[in-house]
Design a protein around this motif. Sequence first.
Motif, short mmCIF file in Angstrom:
data_model
loop_
_atom_site.label_atom_id
_atom_site.label_comp_id
_atom_site.label_asym_id
_atom_site.label_seq_id
_atom_site.Cartn_x
_atom_site.Cartn_y
_atom_site.Cartn_z
N GLN A 1 -16.60 91.88 7.21
CA GLN A 1 -16.79 91.06 6.33
C GLN A 1 -15.90 91.44 5.04
OE1 GLN A 1 -20.81 90.75 4.68
NE2 GLN A 1 -21.22 89.55 6.93
N GLN A 2 -15.73 92.83 4.83
CA GLN A 2 -14.94 93.61 3.98
C GLN A 2 -13.26 93.21 4.14
OE1 GLN A 2 -15.29 95.87 1.32
NE2 GLN A 2 -17.41 95.86 1.43
N ILE A 3 -13.04 93.23 5.43
CA ILE A 3 -11.52 93.03 5.76
C ILE A 3 -11.61 91.58 5.55
CG2 ILE A 3 -10.23 92.53 7.90
CD1 ILE A 3 -11.55 95.08 9.11
N LYS B 1 -7.08 90.97 0.66
CA LYS B 1 -6.02 90.35 0.67
C LYS B 1 -4.67 91.33 1.43
CE LYS B 1 -6.15 87.53 -3.35
NZ LYS B 1 -6.20 87.55 -4.73
N GLN B 2 -4.91 92.50 1.17
CA GLN B 2 -3.80 93.40 1.89
C GLN B 2 -4.09 93.58 3.50
OE1 GLN B 2 -4.13 97.34 -0.32
NE2 GLN B 2 -2.78 98.24 1.58
N ILE B 3 -5.08 93.57 3.68
CA ILE B 3 -5.66 94.01 5.30
C ILE B 3 -5.88 92.82 6.01
CG2 ILE B 3 -7.00 95.15 6.66
CD1 ILE B 3 -5.18 97.06 4.85
N PHE B 4 -6.38 91.57 5.42
CA PHE B 4 -6.72 90.40 6.21
C PHE B 4 -5.51 90.24 7.09
CE2 PHE B 4 -7.06 86.03 7.07
CZ PHE B 4 -8.29 86.12 7.57
N PRO B 5 -4.33 89.88 6.76
CA PRO B 5 -3.27 89.29 7.37
C PRO B 5 -2.95 90.18 8.87
CG PRO B 5 -2.59 89.65 5.07
CD PRO B 5 -3.84 90.00 5.39
N TYR B 6 -3.44 91.44 8.77
CA TYR B 6 -3.41 92.10 10.01
C TYR B 6 -4.31 91.51 10.99
CZ TYR B 6 -0.24 95.64 7.92
OH TYR B 6 0.82 96.30 7.14
N ILE C 1 2.03 99.27 10.29
CA ILE C 1 1.04 99.59 9.40
C ILE C 1 1.27 100.68 8.64
CG2 ILE C 1 -1.35 100.30 9.11
CD1 ILE C 1 -1.96 98.87 11.89
N THR C 2 1.30 100.61 7.36
CA THR C 2 1.83 101.64 6.45
C THR C 2 0.81 102.67 6.20
OG1 THR C 2 1.08 100.47 4.28
CG2 THR C 2 3.22 99.96 5.16
N GLU C 3 1.02 103.72 5.41
CA GLU C 3 0.14 104.82 5.19
C GLU C 3 -1.05 104.06 4.17
OE1 GLU C 3 2.45 107.83 3.58
OE2 GLU C 3 3.07 108.55 5.26
N ALA C 4 -0.44 103.46 3.03
CA ALA C 4 -1.44 102.68 2.06
C ALA C 4 -2.27 101.64 2.94
CB ALA C 4 -0.46 102.04 1.05
N ASP C 5 -1.70 101.02 3.84
CA ASP C 5 -2.66 99.99 4.48
C ASP C 5 -3.95 100.80 5.35
OD1 ASP C 5 -1.19 97.84 3.90
OD2 ASP C 5 0.35 98.01 5.62
N PHE C 6 -3.46 101.77 5.89
CA PHE C 6 -4.54 102.82 6.63
C PHE C 6 -5.43 103.38 5.53
CE2 PHE C 6 -6.23 106.43 8.57
CZ PHE C 6 -6.33 106.00 10.19
N ASN C 7 -4.99 103.77 4.42
CA ASN C 7 -6.08 104.20 3.72
C ASN C 7 -6.98 103.16 3.10
OD1 ASN C 7 -5.40 106.83 3.96
ND2 ASN C 7 -3.80 106.85 2.17
N ARG C 8 -6.42 102.21 2.97
CA ARG C 8 -7.02 100.83 2.52
C ARG C 8 -8.25 100.36 3.52
NH1 ARG C 8 -9.79 98.92 -1.32
NH2 ARG C 8 -10.11 96.75 -1.17
N VAL C 9 -7.99 100.77 4.72
CA VAL C 9 -8.66 100.40 5.69
C VAL C 9 -9.89 101.36 5.84
CG1 VAL C 9 -9.25 99.98 8.25
CG2 VAL C 9 -7.23 99.02 7.50
#
Lengths: 140, 273
Positions: free
Chosen positions: A45-47, A51-56, A97-105
């Motif tokens: 649900q969080q994902i 907006k940043q992570i859902f596209p993946y 996947i960027t460092e920032a994306d990973f941290n967001r997850v």
Amino acid sequence: MKRIIPLTLCLLSFLGCSSKVTEESLYQQLNGQPGIEKIVDSFIQQIAKDKQIFPYFAKASVSHFRQGFITHLCDVSGGPCQYQGDNMNDIHTGMQITEADFNRVVELLINAMEENNITYPAQNRVLALLAPLRAEVIKI
Amino acid sequence: MFRLISFTLLLLPLCCLANGKILATPGVSQIEGSAGGGLVPWAQLAGYATEDEWAISGFCTQANVDDFELTSCGIQGNLYDRIELSYATQNFDVLPLSLKLSQDIYGAKVRLYGDLVYSDWPQLSLGVQYKKLTTPDIAYSLGAKDDNGTDIYIAMSKLHLGLLAGYNVLWNASFRYTTANEIGLLGFGGTNGNGAINAEVSVAVLLNNHLAIGTEYRQKPDNLGLKEDDWHDIFIAWFPNKHVSMTAAYINLGTIAGLPDQTGWYFSLTGYY
């Protein structure tokens, strides 16, 4: 310094006291299979809201991811499961996947565990088990 | 300072809020303007920028001990989590003499290797702090050789997830070559020495996602022969979100300019964009 060392030791020993609760396994601290299922559902649900992570995940099969992550969490936390799904490299190759994306997850997973009242030490133990996989996930 | 702040504000609309790092992982701002603990520069770069972001942050710190009061304010830029640039201006009130000493510090730090949380080995950075004392008369009268100097340091830091009963532990060790007396406020070099490598260590425990406690030790030279002491603190830092952090500390600065037992309190605020 004379004053600081005892004060530090005092603070550290205060933390040490809380280690009594760690006798149960991490799997139990996550409330076993039903607890892990709830965490993964909250995580999905969080994902979905992010907006940043859902596209993946837009093209991914939610049920496949859900089952895979539940088994994975059960496995690494010492539960009676063995993760035999796709390896991390194969899943994430081409995603860039960027460092920032990973941290967001990571933050979304923390949110999911918070939602399910998982203690802070148990959250950290989960992250410590998953963190080594980062090299097989990002920038590939 | 005012011009720098105005310039920074002009730049803000050009960039977006960097928030790629996990909350609290950049640490706070140390008294010389670099990202770090309160006294020690750490290997982390200021702000929440990761590899494809940049970040700006600003801070002000007030440290009051028995006979001295230090105010340090500055700004930091983080370029792609590779390079940190910083500027700080320090004003140091010498209460018994009713006078003020001031210095400017320009800093740069390069991340050489690793990631605080994820790499196998600690994150490693190399930094410099160029310091210019704008009120050198007192320093010269005490025997200092210069009104400016450059500190060079190497810093390594690591956050261990869940290390202590499930709590995250962060440590940093820095080695600094410096000629500075009382971090430069009493000039650089002297009859007792003119350059040494000093060790600086910090350890912190995160109590939750927003709160850290820790302690620091900073070795210092005694170039002036005034029994200059090493510095210590014990701190608590609060990270309510990625826009702001607040630090309070009990500091023990020992003997400064011959005045012993300088202990007191430290408060610091950092804002991040």
